[in-house]
Scaffold this active site. Structure first.
Site, PDB file in Angstrom:
ATOM      1  N   ASN A   1       0.834  -1.216   0.000  1.00  0.00           N
ATOM      2  CA  ASN A   1       0.000   0.000   0.000  1.00  0.00           C
ATOM      3  C   ASN A   1       0.862   1.256   0.000  1.00  0.00           C
ATOM      4  O   ASN A   1       0.539   2.236  -0.676  1.00  0.00           O
ATOM      5  CB  ASN A   1      -0.958   0.003   1.195  1.00  0.00           C
ATOM      6  N   LYS A  23       1.399  -2.307  21.224  1.00  0.00           N
ATOM      7  CA  LYS A  23       1.018  -0.884  21.110  1.00  0.00           C
ATOM      8  C   LYS A  23       2.240  -0.005  20.887  1.00  0.00           C
ATOM      9  O   LYS A  23       3.379  -0.428  21.100  1.00  0.00           O
ATOM     10  CB  LYS A  23       0.249  -0.422  22.347  1.00  0.00           C
ATOM     11  N   ILE A  55      -2.476   2.465  18.255  1.00  0.00           N
ATOM     12  CA  ILE A  55      -2.033   3.852  18.438  1.00  0.00           C
ATOM     13  C   ILE A  55      -2.674   4.386  19.728  1.00  0.00           C
ATOM     14  O   ILE A  55      -3.891   4.275  19.906  1.00  0.00           O
ATOM     15  CB  ILE A  55      -2.480   4.728  17.236  1.00  0.00           C
ATOM     16  N   ASN A  90      -6.346   4.913   8.120  1.00  0.00           N
ATOM     17  CA  ASN A  90      -5.886   3.518   8.114  1.00  0.00           C
ATOM     18  C   ASN A  90      -6.590   2.780   6.978  1.00  0.00           C
ATOM     19  O   ASN A  90      -7.668   3.178   6.538  1.00  0.00           O
ATOM     20  CB  ASN A  90      -6.268   2.861   9.455  1.00  0.00           C
ATOM     21  N   HIS A 130      -8.052  -1.106   6.004  1.00  0.00           N
ATOM     22  CA  HIS A 130      -8.402  -2.380   6.637  1.00  0.00           C
ATOM     23  C   HIS A 130      -8.972  -3.331   5.585  1.00  0.00           C
ATOM     24  O   HIS A 130      -9.777  -2.918   4.748  1.00  0.00           O
ATOM     25  CB  HIS A 130      -9.426  -2.137   7.750  1.00  0.00           C
TER      26      HIS A 130
END
Ligand code: GAR
Length: 202
Positions: A14, A65, A95, A109, A111
């Site tokens: 991506n 995380k 995040i 984002n 998905h």
């Protein structure tokens, strides 16, 4: 002008699609840096090939995380590189508030499912296991939830009887590589609003 940081943990296809869309004049943006929590991730190599700063973030001691000292280093890195917008592209960490608040409404984002169906890990496998006939990908704003932020763009793919997880993911990835640059261009040109307000790039 969108001054992007792209975050990823894996192969970075991506990220590559975003870099290519900029080179082809389809996306008015600049990639200021690429960050990864995985030192040898291909996404970093892709950035280097294009002369883009490629930065490894050591997130220890946390496993899932981005928090604490690592989060502080990321914030400093983003400021040093003049980043005004973050694109998460296969970044497999949660995040937390520090970064979320600093980039509120300026972080998106991608998905691999049609949200709100199949959030979290392995969106493609969840769809296949469930037996749905259509799935796809979603570009969305990042908020404090897991894949719950406002939706910007979606693309649909059909699940055929003979699809395997590999063949399905190939179809989803092909759509992701269209959907992500498209969503960013909509943001760059002021077409997208969040909570009724235009996106302000600092
Ligand atoms: C993409 O399929 C993206 O949707 C997914 O990771 C892959 C990264 O591929 N993200 C998630 O599952 C986030 N929950 P890439 O590294 O080749 O761009």
């Amino acid at each position: 002008m969108l001054s992007l940081a792209i975050f990823g943990s894996g192969s970075g296809t991506n990220c590559q699609a975003i870099i290519d869309a900029i080179a082809e004049g389809m996306l008015e943006a600049e990639v200021k840096c690429v960050l990864s929590d995985v030192a040898d991730a291909l996404i970093l190599e892709r950035a280097r090939r294009h002369g883009i700063p490629a930065i490894h973030i050591d997130c220890a001691p946390f496993k899932t995380k981005l928090d604490g000292a690592a989060e502080q280093r990321v914030l400093q890195t983003l400021e040093e590189h003049g980043v005004n917008f973050i694109a998460l592209a296969g970044f497999m960490r949660i995040i937390k508030d520090g970064l979320l608040n600093a980039y509120a409404g300026r972080m998106i984002n991608i998905h691999p499912s049609l949200l709100p169906s199949f959030p979290g890990l392995d969106g493609g496998k969840q769809a296949l296991d469930y037996g749905v006939k259509f799935t796809g990908c979603t570009v969305h704003f990042v908020d404090a939830g897991v894949d719950t932020g406002a939706i910007i763009n979606q693309k649909c793919v059909a699940i055929d009887e003979d699809d395997t997880l590999d063949s399905l993911m190939t179809k989803i990835h092909a759509q992701e590589h269209i959907a992500y640059p498209e969503a960013l261009q909509w943001i760059a040109t002021g077409r997208i609003q969040l909570n009724g307000r235009r996106i302000t790039l600092k």
